[in-house]
Design a protein around this motif. Structure first.
Motif, PDB file in Angstrom:
ATOM      1  N   SER A 126      -5.187  -8.175   8.481  1.00  0.00           N
ATOM      2  CA  SER A 126      -4.736  -7.228   7.445  1.00  0.00           C
ATOM      3  C   SER A 126      -5.095  -5.797   8.175  1.00  0.00           C
ATOM      4  CB  SER A 126      -5.432  -7.589   5.883  1.00  0.00           C
ATOM      5  OG  SER A 126      -5.084  -6.331   5.509  1.00  0.00           O
ATOM      6  N   ASP A 127      -3.903  -4.728   7.299  1.00  0.00           N
ATOM      7  CA  ASP A 127      -4.611  -3.790   8.210  1.00  0.00           C
ATOM      8  C   ASP A 127      -5.772  -2.798   7.090  1.00  0.00           C
ATOM      9  OD1 ASP A 127      -2.923  -3.038  10.368  1.00  0.00           O
ATOM     10  OD2 ASP A 127      -1.340  -2.392   9.352  1.00  0.00           O
ATOM     11  N   SER A 164      -9.052  -1.773  -4.791  1.00  0.00           N
ATOM     12  CA  SER A 164      -7.839  -3.289  -4.968  1.00  0.00           C
ATOM     13  C   SER A 164      -6.308  -2.915  -5.119  1.00  0.00           C
ATOM     14  CB  SER A 164      -8.104  -4.329  -5.138  1.00  0.00           C
ATOM     15  OG  SER A 164      -8.796  -4.824  -5.179  1.00  0.00           O
ATOM     16  N   ALA A 184      -4.776  -9.612   0.215  1.00  0.00           N
ATOM     17  CA  ALA A 184      -4.681 -10.043   1.940  1.00  0.00           C
ATOM     18  C   ALA A 184      -5.488 -11.640   2.057  1.00  0.00           C
ATOM     19  CB  ALA A 184      -5.942  -8.730   2.238  1.00  0.00           C
ATOM     20  N   TYR A 185      -5.965 -11.821   0.642  1.00  0.00           N
ATOM     21  CA  TYR A 185      -7.061 -13.454   0.443  1.00  0.00           C
ATOM     22  C   TYR A 185      -5.093 -14.348   0.415  1.00  0.00           C
ATOM     23  CZ  TYR A 185     -10.172 -16.063  -2.128  1.00  0.00           C
ATOM     24  OH  TYR A 185     -10.750 -16.549  -2.286  1.00  0.00           O
ATOM     25  N   SER A 217      -2.856  -3.673  -2.295  1.00  0.00           N
ATOM     26  CA  SER A 217      -3.492  -4.867  -1.912  1.00  0.00           C
ATOM     27  C   SER A 217      -3.455  -5.760  -3.011  1.00  0.00           C
ATOM     28  CB  SER A 217      -3.792  -4.970  -1.161  1.00  0.00           C
ATOM     29  OG  SER A 217      -3.671  -3.888   0.373  1.00  0.00           O
ATOM     30  N   ASP A 224      -3.737 -16.947  13.736  1.00  0.00           N
ATOM     31  CA  ASP A 224      -4.026 -18.021  15.081  1.00  0.00           C
ATOM     32  C   ASP A 224      -4.636 -18.723  14.436  1.00  0.00           C
ATOM     33  OD1 ASP A 224      -6.331 -16.742  15.387  1.00  0.00           O
ATOM     34  OD2 ASP A 224      -6.207 -15.050  16.785  1.00  0.00           O
ATOM     35  N   THR A 244      -9.090  -5.693  -2.038  1.00  0.00           N
ATOM     36  CA  THR A 244      -8.654  -6.516  -1.990  1.00  0.00           C
ATOM     37  C   THR A 244      -9.317  -7.148  -3.116  1.00  0.00           C
ATOM     38  OG1 THR A 244      -7.351  -9.022  -1.891  1.00  0.00           O
ATOM     39  CG2 THR A 244      -9.093  -8.119  -0.395  1.00  0.00           C
ATOM     40  N   CYS A 245      -8.809  -7.332  -4.065  1.00  0.00           N
ATOM     41  CA  CYS A 245      -9.685  -8.203  -5.517  1.00  0.00           C
ATOM     42  C   CYS A 245     -11.012  -8.875  -5.280  1.00  0.00           C
ATOM     43  CB  CYS A 245      -8.764  -8.428  -6.025  1.00  0.00           C
ATOM     44  SG  CYS A 245      -7.319  -8.038  -7.112  1.00  0.00           S
ATOM     45  N   PRO A 246     -10.205  -9.650  -4.692  1.00  0.00           N
ATOM     46  CA  PRO A 246     -11.500 -11.042  -3.989  1.00  0.00           C
ATOM     47  C   PRO A 246     -12.928 -10.432  -3.421  1.00  0.00           C
ATOM     48  CG  PRO A 246      -8.940 -11.698  -2.954  1.00  0.00           C
ATOM     49  CD  PRO A 246      -9.088 -10.934  -3.934  1.00  0.00           C
ATOM     50  N   VAL A 286       0.360  -1.307   0.171  1.00  0.00           N
ATOM     51  CA  VAL A 286       0.409   0.023   0.123  1.00  0.00           C
ATOM     52  C   VAL A 286       0.735   1.161   0.144  1.00  0.00           C
ATOM     53  CG1 VAL A 286      -1.625   1.247   1.124  1.00  0.00           C
ATOM     54  CG2 VAL A 286      -2.478  -1.350   0.658  1.00  0.00           C
ATOM     55  N   VAL A 307      -8.315 -18.706  12.577  1.00  0.00           N
ATOM     56  CA  VAL A 307      -8.564 -18.240  11.467  1.00  0.00           C
ATOM     57  C   VAL A 307      -8.350 -19.289  10.447  1.00  0.00           C
ATOM     58  CG1 VAL A 307      -8.004 -16.182   9.621  1.00  0.00           C
ATOM     59  CG2 VAL A 307      -8.000 -15.905  12.311  1.00  0.00           C
ATOM     60  N   TYR A 308      -8.839 -19.905   9.242  1.00  0.00           N
ATOM     61  CA  TYR A 308      -8.912 -20.160   8.439  1.00  0.00           C
ATOM     62  C   TYR A 308      -7.644 -19.761   7.578  1.00  0.00           C
ATOM     63  CZ  TYR A 308      -9.874 -23.670   4.732  1.00  0.00           C
ATOM     64  OH  TYR A 308      -9.562 -24.563   3.553  1.00  0.00           O
ATOM     65  N   PHE A 316      -3.847 -16.475   2.990  1.00  0.00           N
ATOM     66  CA  PHE A 316      -3.708 -17.415   3.780  1.00  0.00           C
ATOM     67  C   PHE A 316      -4.690 -18.681   2.703  1.00  0.00           C
ATOM     68  CE2 PHE A 316      -5.501 -14.329   6.744  1.00  0.00           C
ATOM     69  CZ  PHE A 316      -5.395 -13.490   6.802  1.00  0.00           C
ATOM     70  N   GLY A 340      -4.612  -8.806  -5.077  1.00  0.00           N
ATOM     71  CA  GLY A 340      -5.282 -10.348  -4.027  1.00  0.00           C
ATOM     72  C   GLY A 340      -4.460 -10.682  -2.749  1.00  0.00           C
ATOM     73  N   ASP A 371       5.357  -0.544   7.055  1.00  0.00           N
ATOM     74  CA  ASP A 371       4.430   0.423   8.015  1.00  0.00           C
ATOM     75  C   ASP A 371       2.526  -0.040   7.675  1.00  0.00           C
ATOM     76  OD1 ASP A 371       6.360   1.462   7.901  1.00  0.00           O
ATOM     77  OD2 ASP A 371       6.138   3.002   6.516  1.00  0.00           O
ATOM     78  N   PHE A 372       2.181  -0.847   7.542  1.00  0.00           N
ATOM     79  CA  PHE A 372       0.909  -1.230   6.574  1.00  0.00           C
ATOM     80  C   PHE A 372       0.780  -2.077   6.368  1.00  0.00           C
ATOM     81  CE2 PHE A 372      -3.106  -1.862   4.621  1.00  0.00           C
ATOM     82  CZ  PHE A 372      -3.591  -0.562   4.871  1.00  0.00           C
ATOM     83  N   VAL A 373      -0.155  -3.277   6.747  1.00  0.00           N
ATOM     84  CA  VAL A 373      -0.148  -4.844   6.509  1.00  0.00           C
ATOM     85  C   VAL A 373      -1.460  -4.450   5.686  1.00  0.00           C
ATOM     86  CG1 VAL A 373      -0.363  -7.126   7.807  1.00  0.00           C
ATOM     87  CG2 VAL A 373       0.478  -5.416   8.963  1.00  0.00           C
ATOM     88  N   SER A 374      -0.706  -5.309   4.634  1.00  0.00           N
ATOM     89  CA  SER A 374      -2.291  -5.898   3.543  1.00  0.00           C
ATOM     90  C   SER A 374      -2.464  -7.123   3.751  1.00  0.00           C
ATOM     91  CB  SER A 374      -0.838  -5.617   1.717  1.00  0.00           C
ATOM     92  OG  SER A 374      -0.837  -4.419   1.985  1.00  0.00           O
ATOM     93  N   ALA A 375      -0.892  -8.106   3.991  1.00  0.00           N
ATOM     94  CA  ALA A 375      -1.131  -9.005   4.580  1.00  0.00           C
ATOM     95  C   ALA A 375      -0.103 -10.020   5.821  1.00  0.00           C
ATOM     96  CB  ALA A 375      -1.276 -10.259   3.128  1.00  0.00           C
ATOM     97  N   PRO A 376      -0.722 -10.342   6.729  1.00  0.00           N
ATOM     98  CA  PRO A 376      -0.173 -11.098   7.250  1.00  0.00           C
ATOM     99  C   PRO A 376       0.418 -12.320   7.227  1.00  0.00           C
ATOM    100  CG  PRO A 376      -2.273 -11.164   8.249  1.00  0.00           C
ATOM    101  CD  PRO A 376      -2.063 -10.345   7.112  1.00  0.00           C
TER     102      PRO A 376
END
Lengths: 248, 268
Positions: free
Chosen positions: B126-127, B72, A120-121, A116, A155, B100-102, A101, A158-159, A124, A118, A146-151
Motif C-alpha cells: 500500500s502507498d 483512516s 489496506a488490511y 482508506s 508476492d 487504515t482502521c486496524p 484516497v 506476504v501473508y 489481504f 480498513g 494514482d494512489f494504492v490504498s490496497a494492492p
C-alpha cells in the motif's frame, strides 16, 4: 415483474449471487447496496432452508453481533472467521489495486476521497472481496490508480489469504484471476453491449466480446427486496430505503 | 479522582497543541464540546481519529484548529464528503497521517499494553506505508521468510468522548463500543461528556460491569445533554441527518462554514 426490475435491484440481486455459499459476510459504513445484497442472501437462504448466514453490518444495532467494538471485525478477518467483504474506491485499476484516497499527487490531492478505511488490511485477509463501484467510466476504472490504498496482489513473502473476487458496476460484472492479475468480463447488464463496456473501461481485460447478460431476479426475489430487505435497510439507511420501490 | 466540571470548564482544560483522541461520529463523538473548543479558539491540535473522523473533525479543521490529522478516513456518511477536510488537503493546510482502521487500533493497543509497537497483517504494497515514518516492515522473528508491518504505539495526551451515562464516582458506561474503551485505555487522560449522571455506582450491576470504563481512567466528566448532536449516540439517539446535510452544504465554502459555526446554537 422482472421487466420492471430497477438497475439497483439487479445489483442487489447480483451481490447476493456473488455471496452464495458464504457463512459470514461483513459490510462497511456507507454501503447500502452491499448491505441489501447481504440481507437478500440471508433471506434467500432462509427461504430455501439453507444454513443461516452471519451478517455484520457496521453501523447497525440489529444486524451486528460484535461485542468487542469495531476492532472485532479486523480480528475476525485475521483469524479467517470472515468470508466476504466489500470495497469501493474512487479508482480501481486492471491489476485490482484500489484507491480510496484521491487523484493526482499525494498528499495535496485535487480530488480527495474520505480515505482508506480498513481496505489496506481486509483486502489481504478476506477470501471473497467484492469490488463494488456503481460508476462505470474511464475515470473510475483506470489503467493504473494514482494512489494504492490496497494492492490487488502480493508476492509470497506476504501473508495473504484474501483479495479481489469480482468487480460489479452499474453496467457489468467482472471476475478476477489472481494468478494472471487480470479481470475477466463475465456478464453485461441489460441495456449495454460489449462495445459500451470496452469504451467505458480504462484497463484491458479478458473476454472482451462477452455476450452473456446478467441474470435478473425473479418475481419472488423482487418482492423480497421490496418488502423485507427494504424494511431491514431502514434502520441504517433511511434515505436510501425511502427511495427504493416498495411492495405492490 | 474524577473531577465533575461544567462543559465550559472542560473546554478550558483541553490545551492548544495537544494530541487529542476523538471517537467516530455516532459512536462517542462529542460535537457539542468540540463546538466550545472552536469558540474558545483552540489551535495547533494533533487529532487522532479512532479510527475515522466525521463532522466534529471537519469542524475543527474548518476552524483552523488542526495542524496534524491522523486518520483512516474523514466522511460525513450519507451526507457525503467532508468539505473542510477536502479543502485543507487541497491547500496543504494540514499535515496528514493517512492510515487504515486496524492500524489505528493496533497503535492504540500498543499504548494500552505499554509496549512500543504492535505487529499487524496486510498493508505491505500500500502507498500508505511509504508515507508513514511510524510504520515499518519487519521480519517475523519466528519465521525470517515472512515480512510483517509493525506500527508505533499511539498515545493521545487527552481523549474526548461522549457517552450515555456516568455515575457520581466517575465510572462511565460505554456498553459494547469497546473501541472507545480502547481509546480511553491508551490515552494519558480521558474527558467524558455524558447525557446523564447516575447516583448509583454502575459497577454494582454485574450485567453492566463489563461495558463500564472505570473511573481510574476518567479525568473529568461534564454533563452535556444531547452532546452527540447533530451526529448520533449509539443505542441512544440517531443522527439528525437534515442538520448534517445543512452543514455539508454550508461548509462547501470557507465563508459558509464560518456562517454556520457562528450561527449555530449550543447542543441543547
Amino acid at each position: 415483474m422482472s421487466q420492471s426490475c430497477t438497475g439497483r435491484e439487479l445489483l442487489i440481486y447480483t451481490i447476493a449471487r456473488l455471496l452464495n455459499g458464504v457463512q459470514h459476510v461483513a459490510v462497511g459504513q456507507s454501503s447500502p447496496m452491499p448491505a441489501a445484497g447481504a440481507m437478500l442472501l440471508r433471506a434467500m437462504n432462509q427461504d430455501a432452508g439453507k444454513e443461516d448466514v452471519q451478517l455484520s453490518i457496521l453501523g447497525s444495532v440489529k444486524h451486528n453481533s460484535f461485542t468487542s467494538g469495531a476492532g472485532e471485525l479486523f480480528d475476525c478477518a485475521a483469524q479467517g472467521r470472515l468470508d466476504a467483504f466489500f470495497l469501493g474506491g474512487g479508482q480501481i485499476d486492471g491489476q485490482g489495486n484500489v484507491n480510496l484516497v484521491g487523484t493526482g499527487d499525494y498528499p495535496n490531492s485535487p480530488v480527495r476521497w474520505p480515505g482508506s478505511f480498513g481496505s489496506a488490511y481486509l483486502y489481504f485477509l478476506v477470501p471473497r472481496v467484492i469490488l463494488f463501484r456503481e460508476e462505470h467510466s474511464v475515470r473510475s476504472l483506470v489503467e493504473r490508480v494514482d494512489f494504492v490504498s490496497a494492492p490487488g496482489a502480493s508476492d509470497e513473502t506476504v501473508y495473504r489469504k484474501g483479495g479481489p473476487h469480482a468487480l460489479l458496476t452499474n453496467a457489468a460484472l467482472f471476475s478476477f484471476d489472481r494468478d494472471a492479475r487480470r479481470f475477466r468480463l463475465e456478464s453485461i447488464h441489460p441495456g449495454f453491449d460489449w462495445r459500451d463496456i470496452r469504451t467505458t473501461t480504462g484497463f484491458s481485460y479478458d473476454n472482451e466480446k462477452c455476450e452473456t447478460t446478467t441474470p435478473l431476479p425473479d418475481s419472488k426475489v423482487l418482492s423480497t427486496i421490496r418488502g423485507r430487505i427494504r424494511e431491514e435497510l431502514h434502520e441504517c439507511y433511511p434515505q436510501f430505503a425511502a427511495r427504493m420501490p416498495g411492495p405492490d | 479522582m474524577t473531577k465533575f466540571v461544567t462543559p465550559q470548564a472542560m473546554a478550558e482544560m483541553i490545551p492548544s497543541g495537544c494530541k487529542l483522541g476523538l471517537a467516530p461520529d455516532d459512536y462517542g463523538a462529542s460535537p457539542g464540546l468540540v463546538r466550545m473548543l472552536i469558540d474558545r479558539g483552540i489551535r495547533d491540535l494533533h487529532v487522532v481519529c479512532a479510527p475515522i473522523g466525521g463532522m466534529q473533525v471537519d469542524m475543527l479543521i474548518g476552524a483552523g484548529a488542526v495542524s496534524t490529522l491522523e486518520t483512516s478516513a474523514v466522511s460525513l456518511g450519507e451526507a457525503g464528503g467532508a468539505p473542510c477536510f477536502n479543502r485543507a488537503v487541497r491547500e496543504g493546510a494540514i499535515r496528514l497521517l493517512d492510515g487504515t482502521c486496524p492500524a489505528v487500533f493496533a497503535g492504540l493497543t500498543a499504548a494500552e499494553k505499554g509496549v512500543p509497537f504492535m505487529p499487524i497483517r496486510g498493508i505491505i504494497g500500500s502507498d500508505l506505508l511509504k508515507r508513514r515514518d511510524d510504520w515499518k516492515v519487519a521480519s517475523n522473528p519466528f519465521d525470517e521468510a515472512e515480512k510483517i508491518v509493525v506500527v508505533s504505539a499511539i498515545q493521545p495526551d487527552i481523549s474526548l468522548i461522549h457517552a450515555p451515562e456516568a455515575d457520581r464516582f466517575g465510572n462511565v458506561r460505554l456498553g459494547r463500543r469497546r473501541e472507545v474503551m480502547l481509546l480511553a485505555h491508551a490515552s494519558k487522560k480521558t474527558f467524558v461528556t455524558v447525557e446523564r449522571i447516575s447516583e448509583v455506582s454502575l459497577l454494582e450491576d454485574e450485567k453492566l460491569a463489563a461495558g463500564i470504563l472505570p473511573a481510574m481512567y476518567v479525568s473529568a466528566v461534564a454533563q452535556l445533554e444531547n452532546g452527540g448532536w447533530p451526529t448520533g449516540l449509539y443505542a441512544e439517539y440517531p443522527r439528525d441527518g437534515g442538520e448534517v446535510e445543512k452543514y455539508a452544504k454550508a461548509a462547501r465554502s470557507a465563508e459558509g462554514f464560518r456562517a454556520y459555526v457562528g450561527g449555530l446554537g449550543g447542543a441543547a
